[in-house]
Design an enzyme around this catalytic site. Structure first.
Site, PDB file in Angstrom:
ATOM      1  N   ASP A  51      59.662 -17.975  95.995  1.00  0.00           N
ATOM      2  CA  ASP A  51      58.223 -17.903  95.811  1.00  0.00           C
ATOM      3  C   ASP A  51      57.697 -19.258  95.377  1.00  0.00           C
ATOM      4  OD1 ASP A  51      55.558 -17.185  94.382  1.00  0.00           O
ATOM      5  OD2 ASP A  51      56.172 -15.303  95.320  1.00  0.00           O
ATOM      6  N   VAL A 109      57.974 -22.513 100.744  1.00  0.00           N
ATOM      7  CA  VAL A 109      58.511 -21.928 101.968  1.00  0.00           C
ATOM      8  C   VAL A 109      58.128 -22.733 103.201  1.00  0.00           C
ATOM      9  CG1 VAL A 109      58.633 -19.597 101.014  1.00  0.00           C
ATOM     10  CG2 VAL A 109      56.549 -20.331 102.220  1.00  0.00           C
ATOM     11  N   TYR A 169      43.437 -18.082 109.151  1.00  0.00           N
ATOM     12  CA  TYR A 169      44.356 -17.061 108.620  1.00  0.00           C
ATOM     13  C   TYR A 169      44.809 -16.140 109.741  1.00  0.00           C
ATOM     14  CZ  TYR A 169      46.077 -13.281 105.616  1.00  0.00           C
ATOM     15  OH  TYR A 169      46.852 -12.313 105.004  1.00  0.00           O
ATOM     16  N   THR A 203      45.585  -6.534  95.757  1.00  0.00           N
ATOM     17  CA  THR A 203      46.439  -7.486  95.046  1.00  0.00           C
ATOM     18  C   THR A 203      45.563  -8.633  94.543  1.00  0.00           C
ATOM     19  OG1 THR A 203      46.933  -9.018  96.849  1.00  0.00           O
ATOM     20  CG2 THR A 203      48.248  -6.987  96.758  1.00  0.00           C
TER      21      THR A 203
END
Length: 223
Positions: free
Chosen positions: A35, A42, A132, A167
């Site tokens: 993470d 990443v 996105y 979230t």
């Protein structure tokens, strides 16, 4: 070394990734979390490769991979700077590719499985979501192509495409939280992280027939 199979989860420190870690741990996996919040970028192939090497050394080879690392931002196309396009693609698409390349030897050896987290915006698009949606759409194509490439090794590659999920990725004033948007959804609410995690768990643990599939978890946003 762990006696249980190892599940590597990118973005596993929060949100959907954290819910996936909880679900797979309950199914007998030892989780390994990559993470941004815990120091693994990443989008950096070398960093991901080194992190996977550490996972192998510390807990053992990887049997399952879930790529959930990512971020979200909205902007009109005319206001998306070139660097913003590149970063969005590096984190989302690059994160999947870098993680897949680093873990495929283990997945092939163990006839393992990979599940990528995309988005319903990859399917339906959205106003002010072009970069996105483009990055998440690229994930769909990559998943289907990789699934075809490695299925003969016994490796299953699939995808979940959540809708807006409750979230911290969605700010309190996000338009996806607005009452008028929620009223357009058949379920009249946001998707919950645990619901996405259960779909991931199903693809990892139970859907031995699924190859290149996309499971839409979106409260009916895309039907």
């Amino acid at each position: 070394m762990s006696e249980r199979p190892v599940a590597l989860v990118t973005g596993g420190a929060s949100g959907i990734g954290a819910a996936v870690v909880t679900a797979l741990t309950a199914r007998g996996f030892t989780p390994a979390i990559l993470d941004l919040a815990v120091g693994v970028d990443v989008s950096d192939p070398a960093a991901v490769s080194a992190a996977v090497d550490r996972v192998r050394a510390d807990v053992g080879p990887v049997s399952a991979v879930v790529t959930a690392a990512g971020y979200y931002e909205m902007a009109p196309v005319a206001e998306i700077a070139p660097d913003a396009w590149r970063r969005m693609l590096r984190v989302h698409l690059g994160g999947l590719i870098n993680t897949a390349r680093a873990t495929l030897p283990d997945l092939i050896a163990r006839r393992g499985t990979l599940v990528a987290v995309a988005s319903e915006l990859a399917v339906g698009g959205g106003e002010h979501d072009a970069h996105y949606a483009a990055a998440k759409g690229a994930i769909l194509g990559t998943v289907r192509s990789l699934a075809a490439e490695v299925a003969h090794h016994g490796v299953r590659v699939n995808c979940v495409a959540p809708g807006p999920t409750d979230t911290p990725l969605l700010a309190p004033d996000s338009p996806w939280r607005a009452a008028d948007y929620l009223a357009t959804l058949p379920l009249r609410r946001l998707t919950r992280p645990g619901e996405v995690a259960r779909c991931v768990e199903y693809l990892v643990c139970d859907a031995t027939f699924s190859v290149g599939d996309v499971v839409n978890v979106n409260s009916g946003a895309v039907i």
